[in-house]
Design a protein around this motif. Structure first.
Motif, mmCIF file in Angstrom:
data_model
loop_
_atom_site.group_PDB
_atom_site.id
_atom_site.type_symbol
_atom_site.label_atom_id
_atom_site.label_comp_id
_atom_site.label_asym_id
_atom_site.label_seq_id
_atom_site.Cartn_x
_atom_site.Cartn_y
_atom_site.Cartn_z
ATOM 1 N N PHE A 1 0.837 -1.208 0.000
ATOM 2 C CA PHE A 1 0.000 0.000 0.000
ATOM 3 C C PHE A 1 0.866 1.250 0.000
ATOM 4 O O PHE A 1 0.622 2.187 -0.775
ATOM 5 N N LYS A 2 1.875 1.275 0.839
ATOM 6 C CA LYS A 2 2.766 2.444 0.905
ATOM 7 C C LYS A 2 3.530 2.612 -0.402
ATOM 8 O O LYS A 2 3.689 3.730 -0.914
ATOM 9 N N GLN A 3 3.988 1.510 -0.952
ATOM 10 C CA GLN A 3 4.739 1.576 -2.205
ATOM 11 C C GLN A 3 3.855 2.083 -3.346
ATOM 12 O O GLN A 3 4.293 2.867 -4.192
ATOM 13 N N ALA A 4 2.579 1.672 -3.349
ATOM 14 C CA ALA A 4 1.686 2.029 -4.454
ATOM 15 C C ALA A 4 1.154 3.448 -4.332
ATOM 16 O O ALA A 4 1.069 4.180 -5.325
ATOM 17 N N THR A 5 0.777 3.865 -3.119
ATOM 18 C CA THR A 5 0.073 5.146 -2.957
ATOM 19 C C THR A 5 0.937 6.275 -2.418
ATOM 20 O O THR A 5 0.583 7.449 -2.548
ATOM 21 N N GLY A 6 2.039 5.928 -1.763
ATOM 22 C CA GLY A 6 2.846 6.945 -1.105
ATOM 23 C C GLY A 6 2.409 7.218 0.316
ATOM 24 O O GLY A 6 3.022 8.019 1.013
ATOM 25 N N TYR A 7 1.351 6.562 0.763
ATOM 26 C CA TYR A 7 0.817 6.729 2.118
ATOM 27 C C TYR A 7 0.846 5.392 2.855
ATOM 28 O O TYR A 7 0.557 4.339 2.254
ATOM 29 N N ALA A 8 1.109 5.430 4.163
ATOM 30 C CA ALA A 8 0.793 4.288 5.006
ATOM 31 C C ALA A 8 -0.722 4.166 5.075
ATOM 32 O O ALA A 8 -1.432 5.182 4.982
ATOM 33 N N PRO A 9 -1.284 2.958 5.234
ATOM 34 C CA PRO A 9 -2.738 2.816 5.232
ATOM 35 C C PRO A 9 -3.449 3.709 6.245
ATOM 36 O O PRO A 9 -4.461 4.345 5.912
ATOM 37 N N VAL A 10 -2.944 3.774 7.478
ATOM 38 C CA VAL A 10 -3.586 4.606 8.494
ATOM 39 C C VAL A 10 -3.545 6.077 8.081
ATOM 40 O O VAL A 10 -4.525 6.815 8.224
ATOM 41 N N ALA A 11 -2.404 6.518 7.556
ATOM 42 C CA ALA A 11 -2.267 7.912 7.131
ATOM 43 C C ALA A 11 -3.223 8.227 5.975
ATOM 44 O O ALA A 11 -3.783 9.327 5.886
ATOM 45 N N TYR A 12 -3.412 7.251 5.094
ATOM 46 C CA TYR A 12 -4.325 7.426 3.967
ATOM 47 C C TYR A 12 -5.754 7.605 4.463
ATOM 48 O O TYR A 12 -6.491 8.499 4.018
ATOM 49 N N VAL A 13 -6.178 6.764 5.406
ATOM 50 C CA VAL A 13 -7.518 6.875 5.978
ATOM 51 C C VAL A 13 -7.687 8.220 6.671
ATOM 52 O O VAL A 13 -8.705 8.905 6.498
ATOM 53 N N GLN A 14 -6.697 8.605 7.460
ATOM 54 C CA GLN A 14 -6.783 9.886 8.157
ATOM 55 C C GLN A 14 -6.889 11.041 7.175
ATOM 56 O O GLN A 14 -7.670 11.977 7.387
ATOM 57 N N ALA A 15 -6.117 10.986 6.095
ATOM 58 C CA ALA A 15 -6.165 12.062 5.107
ATOM 59 C C ALA A 15 -7.548 12.151 4.456
ATOM 60 O O ALA A 15 -8.085 13.243 4.262
ATOM 61 N N LEU A 16 -8.134 10.991 4.114
ATOM 62 C CA LEU A 16 -9.482 11.007 3.540
ATOM 63 C C LEU A 16 -10.492 11.602 4.521
ATOM 64 O O LEU A 16 -11.346 12.409 4.145
ATOM 65 N N ARG A 17 -10.382 11.197 5.773
ATOM 66 C CA ARG A 17 -11.313 11.712 6.785
ATOM 67 C C ARG A 17 -11.135 13.214 6.997
ATOM 68 O O ARG A 17 -12.120 13.946 7.139
#
Length: 342
Positions: free
Chosen positions: A270-286
């Motif tokens: 996930f980090k390699q594909a998106t540039g975000y750790a999964p938790v950070a990605y969720v937090q950013a969306l929220r």
């Protein structure tokens, strides 16, 4: 990126005089040219926005030197301005040259005709001198640079000068707007965008150009970085699912289950594909959803916290401030643009 095809572009003329300073001319032109064109490319956010078509106008074509020597290159003339919904008269250099109005005769007569015909006419900073000289502000309130107060008192006694105002309704049922000091062109641009293209687009432009109070740094302007393009189909499917489900409890756990991968493998990919750790990605969306709700709705921060997936309002406020640099209440104050003018 989608644009709103239901409304024609808003045509704005930016009037430049020989005494004009170039800051607001080119600043307004760049911001208006960007409306509805750049935000989606930078963020990946799809939205419908009425576009703006600006043009620099002058009495004649041909590049000329501004009052500080920087060249100004008009696009069109007063005889052929093209479609025109709004005219903006830009700054005039101070100290005031009393011979200047003799060089504005054609421009003033043309502007009076526009006002009489119903065109919205605005001025930036000392551009109000031009409108006062044309007799358009008599009996009305007007804003301009604070240092112009003696000039208005002595030369335009019938104008009610308001040195404390940034945006000022100057008559003709709101079709005349004057503004305060030199940087008030930014406030005018956001006012016009909010009024004709929507408050949401005004907020986008404020973020994109970092306009407004910058005492809290740049974080209040930042948005979630556009996730990088990638070819990992498993992670892409997880992103699609997460876009509709990021408010649920423990979304990362659900993502791992959906992926069929070991937890460590999932997080690495996930980090390699998106540039975000999964938790950070969720937090950013929220946080992006919370920002949108603060900008456009009236829900309390506590209600917004619950809506985006946080049961603890205190934790939400702390996380929001870490992401946005300000509290939810402060953020709302920044981006609740009122398209009306009182």
């Amino acid at each position: 990126m989608e644009t709103d095809q239901s409304q024609p572009p808003l045509n704005i003329g930016i009037l430049a005089l020989p005494e004009t300073t170039p800051l607001s001319v080119y600043g307004l032109y760049e911001i208006f040219s960007t409306v509805g064109r750049v935000w989606g490319a930078l963020t990946g956010e799809r939205h419908e926005t009425r576009q703006i078509r600006p043009a620099i106008l002058a009495k004649t074509l041909g590049q000329f030197q501004s009052s500080i020597g920087t060249p100004i290159a008009p696009h069109r003339t007063l005889d052929d301005p093209g479609p025109l919904d709004i005219l903006i008269v830009t700054d005039i250099r101070l100290p005031f040259d009393e011979t200047a109005p003799s060089r504005w005769v054609e421009e003033m007569a043309w502007t009076r005709r526009l006002v009489d015909g119903g065109t919205q006419v605005c001025s930036v900073c000392t551009g109000a001198i031009f409108l006062a000289e044309a007799g358009l502000l008599d009996g009305n309130d007007a804003a301009s640079h604070w240092s112009a107060a003696p000039l208005f008192r002595d030369r335009y006694p019938n104008v009610h000068f308001k040195p404390e105002r940034i945006l000022c309704n100057s008559g003709r049922e709101g079709r005349l707007i004057t503004t305060g000091g030199a940087s008030s062109w930014e406030d005018l641009a956001l006012h016009i965008i909010a009024r004709y293209c929507g408050r949401e687009e005004a907020a986008r432009m404020a973020k994109l150009f970092v306009l407004g109070d910058r005492s809290d740094g740049q974080l209040p302007y930042a948005v979630m970085a556009r996730p990088r393009d990638h070819s990992d189909a498993v992670i892409a499917e997880c992103q699609v699912w997460l876009a509709d489900n990021y408010t649920i409890a423990n979304p990362v756990t659900r993502l791992v289950e959906r992926s069929g991968l070991a937890e460590r493998t999932f997080k690495r990919r996930f980090k390699q594909a998106t540039g975000y750790a999964p938790v950070a990605y969720v937090q950013a969306l929220r946080m992006e959803e919370a920002k949108q709700m603060l900008e456009s709705g009236d829900q309390s921060p506590e209600e917004i916290a619950a809506s985006v997936g946080y049961e603890d309002p205190t934790f939400f406020r702390r996380l929001f401030k870490r992401h946005a640099g300000v509290t939810p209440s402060r953020y709302r104050q920044r981006y609740r643009f009122d398209p009306g003018l009182h």
